[in-house]
Design a protein around this motif. Structure first.
Motif, PDB file in Angstrom:
ATOM      1  N   GLN A  12      24.335   4.632  11.996  1.00  0.00           N
ATOM      2  CA  GLN A  12      25.168   3.494  12.414  1.00  0.00           C
ATOM      3  C   GLN A  12      24.741   2.988  13.787  1.00  0.00           C
ATOM      4  O   GLN A  12      24.710   1.791  14.043  1.00  0.00           O
ATOM      5  N   LYS A  17      21.593   0.946  13.543  1.00  0.00           N
ATOM      6  CA  LYS A  17      21.916  -0.398  13.056  1.00  0.00           C
ATOM      7  C   LYS A  17      22.460  -1.260  14.206  1.00  0.00           C
ATOM      8  O   LYS A  17      22.055  -2.407  14.381  1.00  0.00           O
ATOM      9  N   ARG A  18      23.356  -0.655  14.996  1.00  0.00           N
ATOM     10  CA  ARG A  18      23.932  -1.414  16.123  1.00  0.00           C
ATOM     11  C   ARG A  18      22.863  -1.792  17.136  1.00  0.00           C
ATOM     12  O   ARG A  18      22.950  -2.843  17.776  1.00  0.00           O
ATOM     13  N   LYS A  57      28.269   7.772   2.148  1.00  0.00           N
ATOM     14  CA  LYS A  57      28.221   6.753   3.215  1.00  0.00           C
ATOM     15  C   LYS A  57      26.815   6.651   3.807  1.00  0.00           C
ATOM     16  O   LYS A  57      26.366   5.573   4.194  1.00  0.00           O
ATOM     17  N   GLN A  70      24.095   3.248   3.523  1.00  0.00           N
ATOM     18  CA  GLN A  70      23.326   2.570   4.584  1.00  0.00           C
ATOM     19  C   GLN A  70      21.973   2.116   4.044  1.00  0.00           C
ATOM     20  O   GLN A  70      21.545   0.993   4.273  1.00  0.00           O
TER      21      GLN A  70
END
Lengths: 204, 204
Positions: free
Chosen positions: A79, A82-83, A137, A141
């Motif tokens: 995550q 990605k950010r 999860k 992604q």
């Protein structure tokens, strides 16, 4: 962002709880969950069995803590990757960033990856469901990045399900074969694997 | 050629020896090598401990037999796939055939693949050296096909070492996620993975 070299300490955890987790991980890597007793863990930690039980009510709780944490940390790393992307809508860059982060993580957290893959069998039903939920999860992604790339015509792979599985599993296996001091650094392997994944998806 | 659904019987093996091996495999899959005793194996086989020892002198001998056989069978399947090729000098067809055979094998021999990957730690030193020697021969099949393809300009991958590792590990992991009755048949997965591998190597 670099993968954390050590498991992320949890707010509620004490230093000695952390130490017990590391010792239990080592025992599970060497002898497997079923081949390890709480007595073995106490012996390896140089403490009493009571001290181990003070921190963890059971061997199952130790396995749950190890497997939940490594999967949560992996998800957090993806995550964050990605950010950190300058352009969120570029599916090829996103997939490359996910592969890089995933590979670096698996060069750092090799023991936990091994236990994560060999001891799913040993989790109790609720714990298994929880870990599988986290893994879903993680998979999402990759599968979302692949689906976006296909929709936009950036990727031209005909079998996205198999491509997603292939990308994730080849990256997971880096934990099995990577050794520090080998012919390529984690960064080099991460970059090369990102290139291989993009080729596999026939990225434009 | 199809991967054998069952371990190839060895000339020297008896039917009851085979039965013991299958039971030991099941125990190792469920509880790990260190979590399984000869008593557990006897119990699962419905026979006496003496009967198990009659066939195998130790638990280590059982693990050696399982791991050696599955690796020998895999090597044989790859060599047969190569022999079955109409044109031996076509590196892309060779790599595709190797991937197909390797994937089919790993949809059939899932339990042995799991033990093969999780219990290398438990092999005695000589047995480990022997199994690693066999694995090196397996790897050489892929690496030679990739090297030939690169030399002839059929493949244009820049990092053949990582490509070879990626291809083999993504195919090995099919044993972890494949389930009979899933959305794709072993043949379909084998064909799709062959396509993915050729894309990864940017085959012309």
């Amino acid at each position: 962002m670099n993968a954390p070299a050590k498991p992320t300490p949890r707010a509620e955890g004490s230093a000695s709880q952390e130490a017990v987790l590391l010792v239990a991980l080592k025992c599970f890597v060497e002898q497997g969950f079923h081949g390890t007793s709480m007595r073995d863990i106490a012996g390896a930690a140089g403490s009493s069995i009571a001290a181990i039980y003070y921190h963890f009510p059971s061997k199952a709780a130790l396995l749950r803590a190890i497997m939940t944490r490594v999967t949560e940390d992996l998800l957090a790393v993806l995550q964050q990757a990605k950010r950190d992307l300058p352009r969120k809508d570029d599916a090829a860059s996103l997939l490359a960033a996910l592969v890089r982060a995933y590979v670096r993580f698996h060069t750092e957290r090799r023991e936990e990856a091994f236990v994560g893959n060999s001891e799913l069998r040993s989790l109790e039903a609720d714990d298994l469901a929880h870990v599988i939920g986290l893994r879903d999860k993680v998979s999402a992604q990759f599968n979302d990045a692949i689906a976006t790339g296909l929709k936009r015509g950036v990727f031209t792979c005909e079998h996205p399900r198999e491509a997603g599985l292939a990308v994730m599993t080849m990256c997971t296996a880096v934990a099995n074969w990577y050794r520090p001091g080998g012919p390529a650094t984690p960064e080099q392997i991460a970059d090369r694997y990102a290139g291989l994944a993009l080729s596999m998806l026939r990225a434009k």
